[in-house]
Motif scaffolding. Sequence first.
Motif, PDB file in Angstrom:
ATOM      1  N   GLU A   1     -17.458 -33.556 -11.032  1.00 46.14           N
ATOM      2  CA  GLU A   1     -18.000 -34.900 -10.881  1.00 46.14           C
ATOM      3  C   GLU A   1     -17.418 -35.566  -9.637  1.00 46.14           C
ATOM      4  O   GLU A   1     -18.113 -36.219  -8.879  1.00 46.14           O
ATOM      5  CB  GLU A   1     -17.713 -35.726 -12.126  1.00 46.14           C
TER       6      GLU A   1
ATOM      7  N   ASP B   1     -19.133 -34.192  -6.537  1.00 45.81           N
ATOM      8  CA  ASP B   1     -20.464 -34.788  -6.363  1.00 45.81           C
ATOM      9  C   ASP B   1     -20.347 -36.221  -5.858  1.00 45.81           C
ATOM     10  O   ASP B   1     -21.079 -36.645  -4.986  1.00 45.81           O
ATOM     11  CB  ASP B   1     -21.246 -34.786  -7.686  1.00 45.81           C
TER      12      ASP B   1
ATOM     13  N   ASN C   1     -23.403 -29.167 -13.584  1.00 47.99           N
ATOM     14  CA  ASN C   1     -24.299 -30.312 -13.371  1.00 47.99           C
ATOM     15  C   ASN C   1     -24.908 -30.773 -14.684  1.00 47.99           C
ATOM     16  O   ASN C   1     -24.984 -31.975 -14.959  1.00 47.99           O
ATOM     17  CB  ASN C   1     -25.412 -29.964 -12.385  1.00 47.99           C
TER      18      ASN C   1
ATOM     19  N   PRO D   1     -21.743 -37.986 -18.891  1.00 45.55           N
ATOM     20  CA  PRO D   1     -21.181 -38.591 -17.677  1.00 45.55           C
ATOM     21  C   PRO D   1     -19.828 -39.266 -17.902  1.00 45.55           C
ATOM     22  O   PRO D   1     -19.010 -39.335 -17.005  1.00 45.55           O
ATOM     23  CB  PRO D   1     -22.235 -39.617 -17.253  1.00 45.55           C
TER      24      PRO D   1
ATOM     25  N   GLU E   1     -24.313 -34.405 -16.343  1.00 39.51           N
ATOM     26  CA  GLU E   1     -25.471 -35.270 -16.605  1.00 39.51           C
ATOM     27  C   GLU E   1     -25.510 -35.696 -18.066  1.00 39.51           C
ATOM     28  O   GLU E   1     -25.767 -36.853 -18.376  1.00 39.51           O
ATOM     29  CB  GLU E   1     -26.772 -34.539 -16.257  1.00 39.51           C
ATOM     30  N   LYS E   2     -25.265 -34.744 -18.963  1.00 38.73           N
ATOM     31  CA  LYS E   2     -25.350 -35.061 -20.388  1.00 38.73           C
ATOM     32  C   LYS E   2     -24.155 -35.892 -20.861  1.00 38.73           C
ATOM     33  O   LYS E   2     -24.294 -36.755 -21.719  1.00 38.73           O
ATOM     34  CB  LYS E   2     -25.443 -33.784 -21.224  1.00 38.73           C
TER      35      LYS E   2
END
Length: 105
Positions: free
Chosen positions: A80, A83, A26, A33, A30-31
């Motif tokens: 990814e 998610d 995650n 994308p 997030e860092k």
Amino acid sequence: MMKNKQPMTLKRVIVDYKKLDNHMLNLLVEKFPDGYDDDDIVTYRNASNEVVECIEVRTEDTAYLVKVSKRLVMAMEDHEDTDTDTEADEERSLDTEGLENTEEE
């Protein structure tokens, strides 16, 4: 008189992609994308004098260096996608409460 705070030193942890958990994946997604590029890669030599390439992700108390490999890219993309699938399922779910209210009127 205020005391000077000691600067907090971050724990440094080197992680292989095989040992990444969901929390770490995650953080990476997030860092980065859209994936990472050459500017994001940190290079160092290990104890065997081999060049190792990593990307860095920080939490409040730890700086993680995640070893770069093609498999890391695939793991990030797969995570990814998982998610995104979950979020898409949630967006597609109907608001049945709103439908019921409409039918009663």
